[in-house]
Structure formats: structure tokens, C-alpha cells
Enzyme design. Structure first.
Site, PDB file in Angstrom:
ATOM      1  N   ASN A 121       0.960  -1.234  -0.029  1.00 16.16           N
ATOM      2  CA  ASN A 121       0.081   0.159   0.111  1.00 16.16           C
ATOM      3  C   ASN A 121       0.823   1.215   0.079  1.00 16.16           C
ATOM      4  O   ASN A 121       1.474   1.577   0.855  1.00 16.16           O
ATOM      5  CB  ASN A 121      -0.844   0.001   1.166  1.00 16.16           C
ATOM      6  CG  ASN A 121      -1.786   1.357   1.470  1.00 16.16           C
ATOM      7  OD1 ASN A 121      -1.838   2.108   0.329  1.00 16.16           O
ATOM      8  ND2 ASN A 121      -2.316   1.426   2.739  1.00 16.16           N
ATOM      9  N   TRP A 122       0.970   2.034  -1.007  1.00 16.13           N
ATOM     10  CA  TRP A 122       1.579   3.310  -1.122  1.00 16.13           C
ATOM     11  C   TRP A 122       1.241   4.303  -0.622  1.00 16.13           C
ATOM     12  O   TRP A 122       2.016   5.359  -0.220  1.00 16.13           O
ATOM     13  CB  TRP A 122       2.103   3.334  -2.768  1.00 16.13           C
ATOM     14  CG  TRP A 122       2.981   2.454  -3.489  1.00 16.13           C
ATOM     15  CD1 TRP A 122       3.552   1.255  -2.874  1.00 16.13           C
ATOM     16  CD2 TRP A 122       3.483   2.698  -4.644  1.00 16.13           C
ATOM     17  NE1 TRP A 122       4.496   0.976  -3.890  1.00 16.13           N
ATOM     18  CE2 TRP A 122       4.569   1.551  -4.881  1.00 16.13           C
ATOM     19  CE3 TRP A 122       3.624   3.397  -5.627  1.00 16.13           C
ATOM     20  CZ2 TRP A 122       5.371   1.279  -5.969  1.00 16.13           C
ATOM     21  CZ3 TRP A 122       4.397   3.419  -6.736  1.00 16.13           C
ATOM     22  CH2 TRP A 122       5.195   2.431  -6.873  1.00 16.13           C
ATOM     23  N   LYS A 123      -0.022   4.223  -0.260  1.00 11.84           N
ATOM     24  CA  LYS A 123      -0.622   5.320   0.442  1.00 11.84           C
ATOM     25  C   LYS A 123      -0.775   6.691  -0.422  1.00 11.84           C
ATOM     26  O   LYS A 123      -0.561   6.537  -1.743  1.00 11.84           O
ATOM     27  CB  LYS A 123      -0.150   5.786   1.860  1.00 11.84           C
ATOM     28  CG  LYS A 123      -0.290   4.301   2.733  1.00 11.84           C
ATOM     29  CD  LYS A 123       0.094   4.762   4.067  1.00 11.84           C
ATOM     30  CE  LYS A 123      -0.090   3.145   4.971  1.00 11.84           C
ATOM     31  NZ  LYS A 123       0.178   3.306   6.324  1.00 11.84           N
ATOM     32  N   HIS A 153      -9.445   0.616   5.597  1.00 11.75           N
ATOM     33  CA  HIS A 153      -8.054   1.010   6.116  1.00 11.75           C
ATOM     34  C   HIS A 153      -8.342   1.834   7.404  1.00 11.75           C
ATOM     35  O   HIS A 153      -9.089   2.508   7.348  1.00 11.75           O
ATOM     36  CB  HIS A 153      -7.161   1.507   5.074  1.00 11.75           C
ATOM     37  CG  HIS A 153      -5.862   1.749   5.564  1.00 11.75           C
ATOM     38  ND1 HIS A 153      -5.154   2.453   6.553  1.00 11.75           N
ATOM     39  CD2 HIS A 153      -4.778   0.630   5.231  1.00 11.75           C
ATOM     40  CE1 HIS A 153      -3.903   2.151   6.612  1.00 11.75           C
ATOM     41  NE2 HIS A 153      -3.584   1.040   6.065  1.00 11.75           N
ATOM     42  N   GLU A 194      -6.463   4.343   8.466  1.00 11.17           N
ATOM     43  CA  GLU A 194      -6.684   5.623   8.079  1.00 11.17           C
ATOM     44  C   GLU A 194      -7.878   6.253   7.485  1.00 11.17           C
ATOM     45  O   GLU A 194      -8.249   7.425   7.625  1.00 11.17           O
ATOM     46  CB  GLU A 194      -5.285   5.789   7.315  1.00 11.17           C
ATOM     47  CG  GLU A 194      -3.880   5.562   7.881  1.00 11.17           C
ATOM     48  CD  GLU A 194      -2.852   5.263   6.978  1.00 11.17           C
ATOM     49  OE1 GLU A 194      -1.653   5.020   7.611  1.00 11.17           O
ATOM     50  OE2 GLU A 194      -3.066   5.490   5.593  1.00 11.17           O
ATOM     51  N   GLU A 243      -4.790  -5.546  10.723  1.00 11.04           N
ATOM     52  CA  GLU A 243      -3.648  -4.344  11.002  1.00 11.04           C
ATOM     53  C   GLU A 243      -4.043  -3.718  12.386  1.00 11.04           C
ATOM     54  O   GLU A 243      -4.724  -2.789  12.584  1.00 11.04           O
ATOM     55  CB  GLU A 243      -3.852  -3.432   9.950  1.00 11.04           C
ATOM     56  CG  GLU A 243      -3.221  -3.879   8.531  1.00 11.04           C
ATOM     57  CD  GLU A 243      -3.102  -2.820   7.480  1.00 11.04           C
ATOM     58  OE1 GLU A 243      -1.912  -2.607   7.073  1.00 11.04           O
ATOM     59  OE2 GLU A 243      -3.916  -1.940   7.362  1.00 11.04           O
ATOM     60  N   GLY A 259       3.173   1.715  10.950  1.00 13.94           N
ATOM     61  CA  GLY A 259       4.111   2.670  10.998  1.00 13.94           C
ATOM     62  C   GLY A 259       4.747   3.338  12.279  1.00 13.94           C
ATOM     63  O   GLY A 259       5.476   4.345  12.132  1.00 13.94           O
ATOM     64  N   SER A 314       4.065  -2.352  10.316  1.00 14.84           N
ATOM     65  CA  SER A 314       5.570  -2.483  10.875  1.00 14.84           C
ATOM     66  C   SER A 314       6.049  -3.805  10.279  1.00 14.84           C
ATOM     67  O   SER A 314       7.064  -4.448  10.705  1.00 14.84           O
ATOM     68  CB  SER A 314       5.923  -2.089  11.817  1.00 14.84           C
ATOM     69  OG  SER A 314       5.354  -0.772  12.490  1.00 14.84           O
ATOM     70  N   GLY A 372       2.995  -1.112   4.277  1.00 15.57           N
ATOM     71  CA  GLY A 372       2.966   0.160   3.997  1.00 15.57           C
ATOM     72  C   GLY A 372       4.343   0.734   3.383  1.00 15.57           C
ATOM     73  O   GLY A 372       4.618   0.389   2.123  1.00 15.57           O
ATOM     74  N   GLY A 373       5.062   1.608   4.133  1.00 12.93           N
ATOM     75  CA  GLY A 373       5.999   1.963   3.822  1.00 12.93           C
ATOM     76  C   GLY A 373       7.256   1.259   3.147  1.00 12.93           C
ATOM     77  O   GLY A 373       8.043   1.425   2.146  1.00 12.93           O
TER      78      GLY A 373
END
Length: 243
Positions: free
Chosen positions: A9-11, A89, A91, A159, A165, A203, A224-225
């Protein structure tokens, strides 16, 4: 056994120049024996048409069309080349105040458009500390997953919000407990619940991926990141292939 899935997921990250990372990833995992999904910003979905990987949207509207400035329907995502979409998600739940009912409607819209919905669930730190994690999971599964879900149109992503993150990762025992609980609820509700994929997210990185993937009922990861760079995502994919 469900086919394993590594989802990135590049967000709100990535420009056209970022697509070189998909080429680097293809060089290493173009013939991977696990499914690989990339969810870039919607502006890049059409530009990913030549990649061998599955492409997904990061959200969709529950309606087919209408006066919803700035929103994208599931049908639009499919038309652009997506085959998956993330729904629920944390967020989106937090920043956009999305409810379980809204997420279920978005997931149903995804099914109607021929997309696979990756439905995200998970508890906050306060809920974990209050020992209500499993109750939260029950509520979100019951409210966010449509009755028409099956192993072909739905992936569940657990999640824990407090691990996204932050660098904090639940213990393998905590992950095992929640994933086993999710599996029990899916098998109780759906005829093919034993074959529905359950991803872990929060993470995940190359250094801890193998340990996470060794846990029962973990069928992959929503990353994610660490999915933004092929050099970071590749070790996670390798760990999943070796699990």
C-alpha cells in the site's frame, strides 16, 4: 491452502518516476510463486498496465456514479486497470470517519465491479490495553464484511492500528491469537471461510517477515512504507515465498 499474497500500500506516495520500483521488483519477482499486489495512488493505476503484478485501488466510493467530487467508484478503478481495492483501512476509518456499514457498502460495490476487496480490520492501542481486541475484531468482521464474501472476492487484512508505521509489532503469540480468532469467525460464517486469505499488516519489514509468516493463519502481508522501494519490499516477498 490459500495462495499467499504480498500486498503493498503506497498510500499518498508516488509519482510516475516511482514506477521504476515496479521494474526493479519485476526483475527479482516477475515469476514469483506468490501473488503480489501493489496499491499505488489512483493517479498511477493506469500507468501500471505493463506490470506483471496485480494492481489495486486504495479506496472506492460505495456508489456507481454521482455528485461525489473527488471520489472514485469501484467500476472506475476496474476500468483503469485495478483488480483489487482496499476497504476499511484504519486511516480511512480514523481520518474520514468511515463506519463498518460504509466499509461493507464499499466492499459490496467492489464485488459488483469485479474487484477483490481487501477488508482491513484492527484495534487501537487503547482497545488493546483494555483487552477488547477480540471484541473489536468481532464487531468489524460482522459489520464490514458483506454476506456475499468468499475466498475469491475477499481478503481480510488484520492491522493493529498501534503497529502501523510505528515500528511496534505484536508478539507472534498476539498475532496468532487474532488470526486464529478471525479464521474461526470466517469458517463459522462462510462455507469457504477456511480458504479466505488473512493478511497481517503493521510495521512488516524484511527483518521480521519470516517470523511473522511462520504464524498459523497468516497468509501474507499488507505492507505500507516498506513497499515503496523494491529493495525493502523484495525481502518480504522472499520470506513469504519461503514460508
Amino acid at each position: 491452502m490459500p495462495r499467499k499474497l504480498a500486498a503493498g500500500n503506497w498510500k499518498m506516495n508516488g509519482l510516475r518516476a516511482s514506477l521504476i520500483e515496479l521494474k526493479h521488483l519485476e526483475d527479482k519477482h516477475g515469476d514469483a510463486d506468490v501473488d503480489i499486489l501493489i496499491c499505488p495512488p489512483a493517479t498511477l493505476i493506469g500507468a501500471c498496465e505493463d506490470t506483471p503484478f496485480d494492481i489495486g485501488g486504495q479506496d472506492c466510493h460505495m456508489g456507481e456514479s454521482g455528485a461525489h467530487t473527488g471520489d472514485l467508484s469501484a467500476e472506475m478503478l476496474a476500468d483503469a486497470g485495478a483488480s483489487y481495492v482496499l476497504t476499511g483501512h484504519s486511516e480511512r476509518r480514523t481520518d474520514h470517519h468511515e463506519t463498518d456499514e460504509m466499509i461493507a457498502a464499499k466492499s459490496q460495490a467492489s464485488y459488483d465491479a469485479g474487484l477483490i476487496a481487501v477488508i482491513c480490520i484492527g484495534e487501537t492501542l487503547a482497545e488493546r490495553e483494555a483487552e477488547t481486541t477480540l471484541a473489536v475484531i468481532d464487531r468489524q468482521l460482522a459489520g464490514s464484511v458483506p454476506d456475499g464474501a468468499d475466498h475469491e472476492n475477499t481478503v481480510i487484512a488484520y492491522e493493529p492500528v498501534w503497529a502501523i508505521g510505528t515500528g511496534k509489532v505484536p508478539t507472534t503469540a498476539q498475532i496468532a491469537e487474532v488470526h486464529a480468532h478471525i479464521r474461526s469467525r470466517l469458517t463459522a460464517r462462510f462455507a469457504d471461510g477456511a480458504h479466505m486469505r488473512i493478511l497481517y499488516g503493521g510495521s512488516v519489514k524484511g527483518s521480521n517477515a519470516a517470523e511473522i509468516f511462520s504464524v498459523a493463519n497468516v497468509d501474507g502481508a499488507l505492507v505500507g512504507g516498506a513497499s515503496l522501494k523494491a529493495a525493502d519490499f523484495s525481502p518480504i516477498i522472499t520470506a513469504l515465498e519461503n514460508a
